[in-house]
Scaffold this motif. Structure first.
Motif: not given
Length: 257
Positions: A41, A43, A56, A66
Motif C-alpha cells: 500500500i 499511502t 486497508l 491501514v
C-alpha cells in the motif's frame, strides 16, 4: 489472448478476480466493513509511507485502518475480505502538489490513504506500480489490468471492466434549467448587512441587487444537493453552498427574506 488466460504480467484469471467479494460489496448496505488484504500500500501519507503485506479497512466511504495485521479481526467484524496478494493499492486521486514536495505540513496533504479520509483507491498488479503515477497510468494505458477502482467505498471498476451499477460522470454540457416550483430555496436571499439581495426564481434564474443597484448580476443557476452553481449572463461561473437556513456565496452569508 483472453483476460482469463495468463496475461502479459503473468497474472492469471483477471476476469474472476475476487468475484465473490465483489458480489458481497455490491450487496452491502454500507455498514459492513470491507478489508483489502495482503497488498503493498502506497499511502502517500508522509508519516505512514509505503507498507508491504498490509491491509486497508473501510466502512462505506470512510477509510478506518491501514497497515499489517488488520486481517486478524476480519472474522470478528464480519468483514468482506478481498485478497490482494501480488497487488499494489494507491490513492485514486493524487495530490500533485504533495508529490512535488509542495506541502509544508502532513495535515495539508489531501487524497492520501490515511485513516479518516475518503475511500478512493486503485488496485493494480504490483509490477505495474513502481510508484503512484505509474500505477495510475495503468488505468489509462492498460485498463484491463486494473483489479479495482473504488470511489467513496463503491467499486467503479472491477477486474478490468466497469463494475455493475457504477456511478458515471454526468454528460458534458450545460444542463437544462430545472423546474423548481415549490422548492424551499426559491425566493430572495439577503445577506446579514442588507447589501446583497439574490433572488432565485423557480425557472432556474437568479437576479442580484448589490448596494441598491438592481440587476448587478443575472444568470442561470443549478442546485445539486447543498451546492448551487451560477452561470452569469456575462459568461463567468460561481458557486455557493446551503448550510441549514443560510446560503453562503462569495463571502456573503444570506438568509431568505
Amino acid at each position: 489472448m483472453s483476460i482469463t488466460d495468463t496475461n502479459a504480467t503473468g497474472t492469471a484469471d483477471v476476469a474472476g478476480w475476487n468475484a465473490k467479494a465483489l458480489d458481497e460489496i455490491l450487496s452491502n448496505d454500507g455498514g459492513r466493513p470491507v478489508l483489502f488484504t495482503h497488498a503493498r500500500i502506497l499511502t502517500m501519507d508522509p508519516l505512514i509511507g509505503t507498507i508491504a503485506g498490509a491491509d486497508l479497512l473501510f466502512v462505506g466511504s470512510l477509510l478506518v485502518g491501514v497497515g499489517p495485521g488488520i486481517i486478524t479481526a476480519a472474522g470478528d467484524d464480519n468483514a468482506v475480505v478481498v485478497d490482494c496478494t501480488g497487488m499494489a493499492i494507491v490513492p485514486a486521486v493524487v495530490d500533485t502538489v504533495a508529490l512535488a514536495g509542495g506541502r509544508g505540513h502532513r495535515s495539508e496533504c489531501v487524497a492520501t490513504l490515511t485513516p479518516g479520509n475518503s475511500t478512493d483507491f486503485l488496485v493494480v498488479p504490483d509490477e505495474l506500480a513502481a510508484d503512484v503515477p505509474g500505477a495510475l497510468a495503468t488505468l489509462v494505458s492498460r485498463p484491463e489490468q486494473v483489479r479495482a477502482l473504488v470511489a467513496a467505498g463503491r467499486p467503479a471498476v472491477w477486474a478490468g471492466t466497469d463494475a455493475p451499477g457504477r456511478v458515471t460522470t454526468p454528460e458534458a454540457g450545460i444542463p437544462a434549467a430545472a423546474d423548481l416550483t415549490g422548492s424551499l430555496r426559491v425566493g430572495v436571499w439577503i445577506d446579514v448587512e442588507d447589501f446583497l439581495h439574490q433572488e432565485l426564481t423557480a425557472d432556474g434564474r437568479y437576479d442580484e441587487t448589490r448596494g441598491g443597484r438592481p440587476h448587478a448580476y443575472q444568470g442561470s443557476y443549478w442546485i445539486d444537493g447543498d451546492r448551487i452553481d451560477y452561470l452569469d449572463d456575462l459568461g463567468f461561473w460561481a458557486f455557493g453552498e446551503f448550510k441549514g437556513d443560510e446560503l453562503h456565496h462569495a463571502g456573503y452569508v444570506m438568509k431568505l427574506g
